[in-house]
Design a protein around this motif. Structure first.
Motif, short mmCIF file in Angstrom:
data_model
loop_
_atom_site.label_atom_id
_atom_site.label_comp_id
_atom_site.label_asym_id
_atom_site.label_seq_id
_atom_site.Cartn_x
_atom_site.Cartn_y
_atom_site.Cartn_z
N PHE A 71 42.49 186.01 -8.15
CA PHE A 71 43.30 185.28 -7.17
C PHE A 71 43.49 186.07 -5.88
O PHE A 71 44.53 185.98 -5.23
N CYS A 72 42.52 186.89 -5.52
CA CYS A 72 42.55 187.76 -4.33
C CYS A 72 43.70 188.76 -4.35
O CYS A 72 44.10 189.27 -3.30
N LEU A 73 44.25 189.06 -5.53
CA LEU A 73 45.34 190.03 -5.61
C LEU A 73 44.86 191.44 -5.26
O LEU A 73 45.61 192.23 -4.68
N GLY A 74 43.61 191.76 -5.60
CA GLY A 74 43.07 193.06 -5.25
C GLY A 74 42.96 193.24 -3.75
O GLY A 74 43.25 194.32 -3.20
N PHE A 75 42.55 192.18 -3.04
CA PHE A 75 42.46 192.23 -1.58
C PHE A 75 43.83 192.41 -0.96
O PHE A 75 44.02 193.25 -0.07
N VAL A 76 44.81 191.65 -1.44
CA VAL A 76 46.17 191.74 -0.88
C VAL A 76 46.77 193.12 -1.18
O VAL A 76 47.44 193.71 -0.32
N ALA A 77 46.51 193.65 -2.38
CA ALA A 77 47.00 194.99 -2.71
C ALA A 77 46.37 196.04 -1.79
O ALA A 77 47.04 196.98 -1.36
N ILE A 102 55.06 197.12 -3.07
CA ILE A 102 54.37 195.82 -3.16
C ILE A 102 52.94 196.02 -3.66
O ILE A 102 52.46 195.28 -4.53
N ALA A 103 52.25 197.04 -3.12
CA ALA A 103 50.88 197.33 -3.57
C ALA A 103 50.87 197.70 -5.05
O ALA A 103 49.98 197.27 -5.79
N LEU A 104 51.85 198.48 -5.48
CA LEU A 104 51.93 198.85 -6.90
C LEU A 104 52.11 197.62 -7.77
O LEU A 104 51.44 197.45 -8.79
N GLY A 105 53.01 196.73 -7.37
CA GLY A 105 53.23 195.50 -8.15
C GLY A 105 51.98 194.63 -8.22
O GLY A 105 51.65 194.09 -9.28
N LEU A 106 51.28 194.50 -7.10
CA LEU A 106 50.05 193.70 -7.11
C LEU A 106 48.96 194.36 -7.96
O LEU A 106 48.21 193.66 -8.65
N ASN A 107 48.88 195.68 -7.92
CA ASN A 107 47.90 196.38 -8.76
C ASN A 107 48.21 196.21 -10.24
O ASN A 107 47.32 196.03 -11.05
N ILE A 108 49.48 196.27 -10.59
CA ILE A 108 49.88 196.05 -11.99
C ILE A 108 49.55 194.62 -12.40
O ILE A 108 49.07 194.38 -13.52
N VAL A 112 47.19 193.53 -15.51
CA VAL A 112 47.64 192.66 -16.59
C VAL A 112 46.72 191.45 -16.72
O VAL A 112 46.33 191.08 -17.84
N LEU A 113 46.34 190.86 -15.59
CA LEU A 113 45.41 189.72 -15.65
C LEU A 113 44.06 190.14 -16.22
O LEU A 113 43.43 189.38 -16.97
N PHE A 114 43.61 191.34 -15.89
CA PHE A 114 42.34 191.83 -16.43
C PHE A 114 42.43 192.01 -17.94
O PHE A 114 41.52 191.60 -18.67
N VAL A 115 43.51 192.62 -18.42
CA VAL A 115 43.67 192.83 -19.86
C VAL A 115 43.75 191.49 -20.59
O VAL A 115 43.13 191.30 -21.66
N ILE A 116 44.48 190.53 -20.03
CA ILE A 116 44.58 189.21 -20.65
C ILE A 116 43.21 188.53 -20.68
O ILE A 116 42.82 187.92 -21.69
#
Length: 141
Positions: A71-77, A102-108, A112-116
């Motif tokens: 969901f482009c979370l890596g880009f936003v992080a 904020i970057a830490l939260g997006l990276n986490i 989590v999405l990767f593990v799921i």
């Protein structure tokens, strides 16, 4: 009580009371040790040193951007990590820390999405293999 002044970077330090205390007697105005040195601590330098070690999670953000960009979370992080690094460079530590969190939260969230998703893929593979094995057994009879 002795009053002494030491200047360091245009700041004057004047002790409020004698150290070590002279057991309540104010008549002893001379220090017992003539080789005492005064220590001046600049609190701003300590704050900058503490904040200079603050992490911006840039490497983790880049890893998430290239490999786990759900969901482009890596880009936003990555964007927030760069903003954090810029504000850290400008010594605006309040915004740098905010963007870093904020970057830490997006990276986490990416992790989590990767593990799921890996768990889901493993579960789907196990179900598929079990389905294939059951079909082979039914067709063999």
């Amino acid at each position: 009580m002795t009053t002494t002044a030491t200047t360091m970077t245009n700041q004057i330090y004047q002790p409020l009371e004698e150290f070590p205390p002279s057991n309540g007697s104010q008549s002893n105005s001379a220090n017992t040790c003539s080789s005492q040195q005064q220590l001046v601590i600049n609190m701003d330098d300590g704050r900058e040193y503490y904040n200079a070690r603050m992490s911006d999670y840039f490497a983790w953000s880049l890893w998430n951007f290239f490999f786990f960009n759900y969901f482009c979370l890596g880009f936003v992080a990555t964007v927030f990590s760069i903003k954090s690094r810029d504000h850290k460079y400008l010594k605006d530590y309040v915004l740098a820390k905010k963007y870093s969190k904020i970057a830490l939260g997006l990276n986490i969230a990416c992790l989590v999405l990767f593990v799921i998703s890996i768990g889901g893929i493993i579960f789907a593979l196990i179900c598929f293999i079990e389905f294939i094995i059951n079909n082979m057994q039914v067709n063999a009879h």
